[in-house]
Design a protein around this motif. Structure first.
Motif, PDB file in Angstrom:
ATOM      1  N   ARG A 183     -29.262 -10.356  -4.598  1.00 35.60           N
ATOM      2  CA  ARG A 183     -29.543  -9.040  -4.030  1.00 35.60           C
ATOM      3  C   ARG A 183     -31.043  -8.848  -3.872  1.00 35.60           C
ATOM      4  O   ARG A 183     -31.834  -9.420  -4.615  1.00 35.60           O
ATOM      5  N   ILE A 184     -31.428  -8.034  -2.901  1.00 33.48           N
ATOM      6  CA  ILE A 184     -32.840  -7.790  -2.593  1.00 33.48           C
ATOM      7  C   ILE A 184     -33.072  -6.278  -2.535  1.00 33.48           C
ATOM      8  O   ILE A 184     -32.272  -5.536  -1.966  1.00 33.48           O
ATOM      9  N   ASP A 185     -34.186  -5.836  -3.097  1.00 32.11           N
ATOM     10  CA  ASP A 185     -34.596  -4.439  -2.978  1.00 32.11           C
ATOM     11  C   ASP A 185     -35.802  -4.388  -2.047  1.00 32.11           C
ATOM     12  O   ASP A 185     -36.828  -5.018  -2.309  1.00 32.11           O
ATOM     13  N   VAL A 186     -35.667  -3.662  -0.942  1.00 31.27           N
ATOM     14  CA  VAL A 186     -36.767  -3.569   0.028  1.00 31.27           C
ATOM     15  C   VAL A 186     -37.426  -2.194  -0.025  1.00 31.27           C
ATOM     16  O   VAL A 186     -37.889  -1.667   0.995  1.00 31.27           O
ATOM     17  N   LEU A 198     -36.023   0.701  -1.281  1.00 28.18           N
ATOM     18  CA  LEU A 198     -35.132   1.851  -1.258  1.00 28.18           C
ATOM     19  C   LEU A 198     -34.906   2.429  -2.657  1.00 28.18           C
ATOM     20  O   LEU A 198     -34.472   3.559  -2.808  1.00 28.18           O
ATOM     21  N   GLY A 199     -35.180   1.607  -3.676  1.00 31.00           N
ATOM     22  CA  GLY A 199     -34.894   2.017  -5.037  1.00 31.00           C
ATOM     23  C   GLY A 199     -33.549   1.496  -5.510  1.00 31.00           C
ATOM     24  O   GLY A 199     -33.197   1.609  -6.692  1.00 31.00           O
ATOM     25  N   TRP A 200     -32.780   0.928  -4.597  1.00 29.04           N
ATOM     26  CA  TRP A 200     -31.525   0.270  -4.927  1.00 29.04           C
ATOM     27  C   TRP A 200     -31.349  -0.877  -3.937  1.00 29.04           C
ATOM     28  O   TRP A 200     -32.001  -0.931  -2.902  1.00 29.04           O
ATOM     29  N   ALA A 201     -30.488  -1.812  -4.272  1.00 30.13           N
ATOM     30  CA  ALA A 201     -30.315  -2.999  -3.441  1.00 30.13           C
ATOM     31  C   ALA A 201     -29.408  -2.695  -2.248  1.00 30.13           C
ATOM     32  O   ALA A 201     -28.230  -2.383  -2.421  1.00 30.13           O
ATOM     33  N   ARG A 202     -29.984  -2.751  -1.048  1.00 29.67           N
ATOM     34  CA  ARG A 202     -29.201  -2.633   0.180  1.00 29.67           C
ATOM     35  C   ARG A 202     -29.595  -3.768   1.110  1.00 29.67           C
ATOM     36  O   ARG A 202     -29.718  -3.601   2.319  1.00 29.67           O
ATOM     37  N   THR A 211     -39.962   0.659   3.921  1.00 33.25           N
ATOM     38  CA  THR A 211     -38.985  -0.425   3.798  1.00 33.25           C
ATOM     39  C   THR A 211     -39.269  -1.547   4.792  1.00 33.25           C
ATOM     40  O   THR A 211     -39.023  -2.717   4.496  1.00 33.25           O
ATOM     41  N   GLU A 221     -41.968  -3.570   3.158  1.00 34.24           N
ATOM     42  CA  GLU A 221     -41.392  -4.369   2.067  1.00 34.24           C
ATOM     43  C   GLU A 221     -40.619  -5.554   2.631  1.00 34.24           C
ATOM     44  O   GLU A 221     -40.709  -6.676   2.120  1.00 34.24           O
TER      45      GLU A 221
END
Length: 295
Positions: free
Chosen positions: A158-161, A163-167, A201, A204
């Motif tokens: 998983r990657i966090d760009v 957002l504060g959560w992984a999407r 984002t 990031e």
């Protein structure tokens, strides 16, 4: 008087088209305007008509100025034809629509003939995920984004760009002809006056891609940024855009009923695009973007 008004408006339109990246962001209004930049060409037609009504040669010449600028900027997209030829890796991306009760049918259209399919706004365990899992033997899902593949997936994470959560996610697709690192991302939304979070984002995402040294890499997803958006420069270059390289026309994907912009992208490096198209997707407010790539 009419001739003067037409001339002033025409010069202003030509300046906006040619110099849109020099305009201030205006709190996020200008980047959203850029998302529909090709549509500003529609204003050229009434300008020419009014210039003709005014019977002013100078107004007509002025009205043709934005037409010339538009043709230089967007003519290649309108006239471009896919190069075609053999491909080694076929991909698709679709924002299926979180409330789409026909998402299973939507992904069928996106998946047809594709080696991998990236999906956003998934409902975990919903129709889209179930349908794709009957088609593809390999999958990796992170929340509302997922990747399905006919080839084995390794090193999936998983990657966090920002957002504060992984999407977003990353996985290495082990094709029979070589590995391809695939990213799937769904970045923050952009609205007039509200682009700062999306811009964060995008930045990031660009930093994540810049750190990845994979020889072949594809970024699929709803990036909530148009081809003409100034902030897409975080990704293109260094990545190339499949639609710009091998697609006919603008490849607009949203809204599905009458698409006016392209937030859904297939960006890549280490390969060549031979085809890029858009497909309708049942029930979704997005259309699917597809591409064929050659190693």
């Amino acid at each position: 008087m009419l001739a003067r008004v037409v001339a002033v408006l025409a010069v202003a339109l030509a300046a906006i088209l040619a110099g849109h990246r020099l305009l201030p962001a205006l709190g996020g209004v200008t980047p959203v305007l850029e998302s529909g930049l090709p549509w500003l060409g529609v204003a050229i037609v009434p300008m020419v008509a009014l210039a003709a009504v005014a019977r002013s040669r100078g107004a007509v010449v002025a009205a043709l100025a934005p037409a010339l600028v538009w043709a230089v900027m967007f003519g290649p997209s309108v006239l471009r034809r896919p190069p075609g030829g053999p491909s080694d890796f076929t991909v698709a991306t679709l924002n299926v629509g979180v409330s789409n009760e026909m998402s299973g049918e939507a992904v069928q259209a996106a998946a047809a003939g594709r080696d991998v399919v990236a999906v956003q706004e998934l409902t975990p365990g919903g129709p889209a995920a179930k349908e794709l899992s009957t088609i593809y033997p390999h999958r990796f899902q992170v929340g509302t984004v997922g990747l399905w593949s006919k080839y084995r997936l390794d090193d999936a994470k998983r990657i966090d760009v920002g957002l504060g959560w992984a999407r977003a996610l990353r996985a290495v697709v082990r094709t029979g002809k070589g590995d391809v690192t695939v990213y799937v991302m769904h970045l923050a939304s952009a609205r007039p006056g509200e682009t700062s979070f999306r811009d964060k984002t995008l930045k990031e995402a660009g930093e994540v891609i810049a750190k990845d040294k994979s020889r072949r890499l594809v970024l699929l997803g709803d990036l909530n940024t148009a081809t003409t958006d100034r902030n897409r420069g975080n990704l293109v270059p260094p990545l190339r855009d499949a639609q710009e390289e091998a697609g006919a026309g603008f490849g607009f994907t949203w809204p599905s009923g009458f698409p006016i912009t392209r937030p859904d992208h297939i960006l890549y490096r280490g390969m060549d695009a031979t085809l890029a198209e858009v497909r309708e997707a049942t029930g979704s407010d997005h259309r699917a973007a597809i591409a064929d790539l050659r190693f």
